[in-house]
Scaffold this active site. Structure first.
Site, PDB file in Angstrom:
ATOM      1  CB  ILE A 156      -1.011  -0.245   1.461  1.00 22.60           C
ATOM      2  CG1 ILE A 156      -0.051  -0.061   2.313  1.00 22.60           C
ATOM      3  CG2 ILE A 156      -1.787  -0.797   1.284  1.00 22.60           C
ATOM      4  CD1 ILE A 156      -1.138   0.013   3.673  1.00 22.60           C
TER       5      ILE A 156
ATOM      6  N   GLY B  90       8.513   3.925   0.037  1.00 21.13           N
ATOM      7  CA  GLY B  90       9.528   4.974   0.876  1.00 21.13           C
ATOM      8  C   GLY B  90      11.027   5.363   0.838  1.00 21.13           C
ATOM      9  N   GLY B  91      11.590   5.994   1.131  1.00 21.76           N
ATOM     10  CA  GLY B  91      12.912   5.475   1.230  1.00 21.76           C
ATOM     11  C   GLY B  91      13.165   4.878   2.525  1.00 21.76           C
TER      12      GLY B  91
ATOM     13  CG  ASP C 292      10.976  12.636   7.965  1.00 17.27           C
ATOM     14  OD1 ASP C 292      10.826  14.043   7.093  1.00 17.27           O
ATOM     15  OD2 ASP C 292      10.850  11.401   7.516  1.00 17.27           O
TER      16      ASP C 292
END
Length: 945
Positions: free
Chosen positions: A612, A615-616, A730
């Site tokens: 789903i 990312g990094g 973040d």
């Protein structure tokens, strides 16, 4: 300190005094000093780059390329890093290297060092990075290197190393990268390498390897790149078991003298790049559907027959399909580019030359950015349409390259005597500065044409869009992609020493995490804006001062560690770790531990249909646990040196944070090389999903305001109620998750930092000095410039999220920064031109207030931004005004459930920073299903009493 055990206090006092004594008295371990002198004598230094190695103490007298740390076991400083990249050194590597027993990084890449690799390096059990690429090293690989139990990266490529790969390398149970390409290695690939459970990239191309391809390599659980080009596995086939490499991204077996049939690679769900060219493969091309991620398929120069299968017509990311020089027949499939994304600057090359193809019916419909080559086929009979459209001329596709787009007229406007350059992308006019130059190379990218991925690459680097400039790039043999990067200061002031060292460290310590499509990278050179010193390897007085400061800090830290250790012993330590080997998971009381088998079962063996997000950090899967709970499972990508630290940080933080606007941690998996975090499942995904152009339904302003308020509440809890307080570091729209009722929950605490702890008098500094981490576009500019992190750094990031909520824009897009663009529009009286066109119902006055708050949060100076509690209070005011407006005009027609002011602003955990009025809250339901056709009034209505 009332209540502290007197004995404990005495121990602390003694340890603190002793530690401070060590801090000021430390010198380098004499054994290591002698070893460094022997290393210096073995090297030839024609440029004088090692002139500082002639006198003084290595750790305190500025020896170039030496980084030291102190040890808790003795009173000496120890060499932790030897960094001699690209210094034009020759000579040989001294056996005394093995005496640097605390060394973690040995980097002598891109010199002219010859001789053999000393077997004594195998004694350095602390070594994590062994980097010897680009020299003239010869001889065999010492079996002793297999003793490096902590080694994570071995790069010995581009040397003249011969003989076989030692079987002892199978004991490198933490190694992630094995790069041994471009040497003269011979013999069989040891099947024992299949025991390397953490191996991500295996590069053995351009050697003299022979024998068979070990089928056991399919047991490598997370292998992403297998690159064996230009070896001689004569008469052997590709093992059928290779289709079981479920994490494989790139398979290169070019020119390996392989025979037999081509395997059905459709079973590898993540595969992006296949090169099986220049072999003797025969039979037909398997017809099952390949991965949608596929960018490159090269099956040229084989004996493949039959027709071109139709499965090659449904690859949306395809860039190059090379089938030339086979015996294929029949027609070219209709509209072979049918499902390929060809928007923007994307291109598609279809090379079918020298086959027996008979028909190509789509000549007239050929898109401009699709190149089809048909020379040497029956299609190209005289007078055919293919001939008329020049598809039948023999061609060789030229290599891609790119050059700087900076105009010379700008460069000429800067003083030339200082080497300054004009940064054309800078928001500051007349920005003449000296950039940091970086020689950079992608060693095994998962694509054939970089221009399609150039923007993604820029966004992956931790710099603002206008700071980073790709001066040029070109493909090299491999194929590898070499780049010349320039990194400009964030303003018109030149970089200071700390900023330069921070940039250098990011590259040389592999602190940059690129998406898997870019493969492994390497640093080739660094050119710093400092004259008369070795560019990438200078050690300044600031660094030396850092050693002294680090020693003092280390002494204090050691005292704190002793304190924590004793206190935890007294209070029955809640965190334990089993020490039965590398495969033993950590155990944390109060947080549920799951096995890898449980996670595989929950996600249908990590099926792509369950994925789903990505990312990094890696992939996120939807899973169903044994008890029926729906969960989001974040599976960390392997290969990051920082991964374990961030993994443990997130577990430790989330295990003690409980708030309705923070994501709940269900448990974790830490088994062998797998690290997974299991969260509550958020049915509505990330906020970024709903702001993207591809979202199914646009959110109205009320819902966006609801999400803003929930996000702010979660961060306020971190700043004021968590003990100790936490800086998230973040905050971004992809880290704000939405539950079934669109309540916002802040997620991803891998980069979080504990706020400063108050002293004995109850006071604490408002900020902390730390390395810059975060996501470009959301980074606080003052934090980026100064390395000083504060709670208002999160305020800045949240302000960017607010701007995204109201505009729908990305933080950085096509070189444009959302903060700068919005500020410019507001100053020009064009604020409403920035509002998301899909947000079709809103009160202009409320949106104006919200936009104003977002801009306050995004001020460059920390002290000018509001605190998070002020942000929350202002959101409360805007919420009540907007709710009153919504009630009078009945405009909330997209909400499918009831929600209220109290449901968003009131929190049972803590309400201290909210002013909740005593009047009845406003509740509104939407059952009409109607779509509004006009805007709300242009002002917020007064609040009813």
């Amino acid at each position: 300190m009332a209540g502290v055990n007197p004995m404990l206090a005495g121990v602390l006092a003694i340890s603190c005094c002793y530690s401070l004594y060590l801090a000021v008295a430390q010198t380098t371990d004499p054994t290591e000093v002698n070893a460094l002198r022997a290393i210096r004598n073995s090297l030839v230094d024609p440029m004088g780059n090692l002139h500082t190695w002639n006198s003084g103490d290595p750790c305190t007298s500025y020896w170039v390329g030496i980084v030291c740390n102190s040890s808790a076991n003795d009173h000496y400083l120890h060499v932790q890093e030897l960094f001699l990249l690209n210094l034009n050194l020759s000579g040989y590597l001294a056996h005394e290297l093995g005496l640097l027993s605390h060394l973690k990084i040995l980097d002598v890449m891109w010199n002219n060092i010859s001789g053999s690799i000393p077997k004594e390096i195998g004694n350095i059990t602390s070594l994590e990075l062994l980097l010897l690429s680009g020299n003239q090293l010869s001889g065999s690989l010492p079996a002793e290197l297999g003793y490096l139990s902590n080694l994570k990266r071995m790069q010995i490529d581009q040397n003249h190393i011969s003989a076989s790969i030692p079987e002892s390398f199978a004991s490198l149970n933490r190694v992630v990268h094995l790069h041994m390409n471009n040497n003269s290695l011979s013999g069989q690939i040891p099947q024992e390498l299949s025991r390397l459970k953490c191996l991500l990239h295996l590069l053995l191309d351009n050697n003299n390897l022979s024998g068979f391809l070990p089928s056991e390599l399919s047991k490598l659980p997370i292998l992403q790149i297998l690159q064996l080009d230009n070896n001689n596995f004569s008469g052997n086939t590709i093992p059928d078991s290779y289709v079981n490499m479920t994490e494989l991204r790139k398979l290169r077996l070019r020119n390996c003298s392989l025979q037999g049939r081509m395997p059905d690679l459709s079973m590898i769900p993540q595969l992006t790049y296949i090169d099986l060219s220049w072999n003797q493969l025969e039979g037909s091309i398997p017809a099952n559907k390949l991965s949608d991620n596929m960018t490159t398929i090269d099956l040229s120069n084989n004996f493949l027959g039959g027709s071109i299968p139709s499965n090659l017509t449904s690859l949306p990311s395809l860039q190059r399909l090379s089938l030339e020089n086979n015996i294929l027949s029949g027609p070219v499939p209709a509209f072979i580019w049918r499902n390929t994304s060809l928007s923007g600057n994307k291109t598609l090359i279809l090379n079918f030359q020298n086959n027996s193809l008979t028909e190509f019916s789509d000549v007239l419909n050929l898109p401009a950015n699709v190149t089809v080559l048909l020379f040497g086929n029956k299609i190209c009979a005289n007078g055919s349409q293919a001939s008329k459209f020049k598809l039948c001329q023999p061609q060789i596709i030229p290599l891609e390259f790119g050059n700087s787009t900076n105009s010379d007229e700008y460069r000429d406007s800067c003083p030339t005597n200082l080497g300054n350059e004009y940064n054309q992308s800078s928001p500051i006019l007349g920005s003449c500065v000296f950039p940091v130059g970086v020689g950079f190379r992608l060693k095994s990218p998962g694509f054939s044409y970089f221009h399609t991925y150039e923007d993604d690459f820029k966004l992956s680097l931790p710099f603002r869009a206008y700071q980073l400039h790709i001066d040029s790039y070109a493909w090299e043999e491999g194929p590898r992609l070499r780049m010349s990067l320039k990194i400009y200061p964030n303003n018109s002031k030149p970089f200071n020493d700390m900023e330069i060292q921070g940039i250098e460290e990011k590259f040389r310590m592999w602190q940059i995490t690129l998406p898997s499509i870019f493969g492994p990278y390497e640093l080739l050179s660094l050119r710093s804006p400092v004259q008369d010193s070795p560019t990438a390897n200078r050690v300044t007085k600031l660094a030396a001062a850092g050693i002294v400061l680090g020693a003092v800090t280390g002494a204090i830290v050691m005292s704190v560690v002793i304190t924590v250790f004793i206190m935890r012993k007294l209070s029955r330590n809640q965190v334990s770790k089993r020490h039965s080997g590398q495969t033993s998971p950590i155990k944390i009381d109060g947080v549920k531990w799951f096995s890898f088998e449980e996670m595989a079962l929950a996600t249908n063996n990590f099926s792509s249909s369950n994925q789903i997000g990505e990312g990094g950090y890696g992939q996120v899967y939807k899973g169903i646990l044994v008890d029926g709970t729906h969960a989001a499972i974040k599976r960390a990508r392997q290969g990051s040196l920082q991964g374990s630290k961030e993994f443990l940080t997130e577990i430790m933080l989330l295990s003690r944070l409980h708030h309705r606007n923070l994501v709940t941690l269900i448990g974790y998996c830490d088994e062998e090389c797998e690290q997974m975090l299991i969260y509550e499942f958020m049915p509505n995904g990330t906020l970024r999903d709903h702001l993207s152009a591809g979202s199914k339904a646009a959110m109205n302003f009320s819902r966006r305001l609801q999400i803003a308020a929930g996000s702010a509440r979660g961060i306020l809890y971190l700043h004021t109620e968590a003990n100790p307080p936490i800086f998230h570091r973040d905050i971004k729209t992809s880290n704000i998750l939405l539950d079934s009722k669109f309540a916002a929950k802040v997620a991803d605490f891998g980069l979080s930092k504990l706020a400063p702890i108050p002293d004995a008098e109850g006071t604490a500094p408002d900020d902390v000095l730390t390395a810059v981490k975060g996501t470009p576009g959301y980074l606080d500019p003052e934090y980026f410039r100064t390395n000083i992190l504060s709670d208002t750094s999160d305020v800045y990031s949240l302000g960017v999220v607010f701007l995204e909520l109201v505009t729908g824009m990305l933080p950085i897009s096509n070189g444009k920064n959302i903060v700068r663009e919005v500020n410019h529009a507001c100053q020009s009286g064009k604020m409403f031109s920035m509002i998301d066109s899909r947000m079709d119902s809103y009160s202009m006055e409320c949106v104006k207030k919200f936009m104003s708050l977002a801009r306050k949060c995004c001020r460059d100076e920390m002290k000018m931004r509001p605190s998070m509690s002020e942000v929350v209070r202002e959101l409360e005011v805007i919420w009540e005004m907007n709710s009153e407006s919504d009630t009078d005009t009945n405009t909330d027609t997209t909400t499918s459930h009831s929600f209220s002011l109290n449901s968003v602003l009131h929190d049972p955990v803590t309400t201290s920073s909210f002013h909740i009025t005593t009047k009845p809250y406003i509740r509104f339901d939407d059952n009409s299903g109607e779509t509004p056709t006009s805007l709300n009034p242009v002002r917020c209505l007064p609040i009813r009493r």
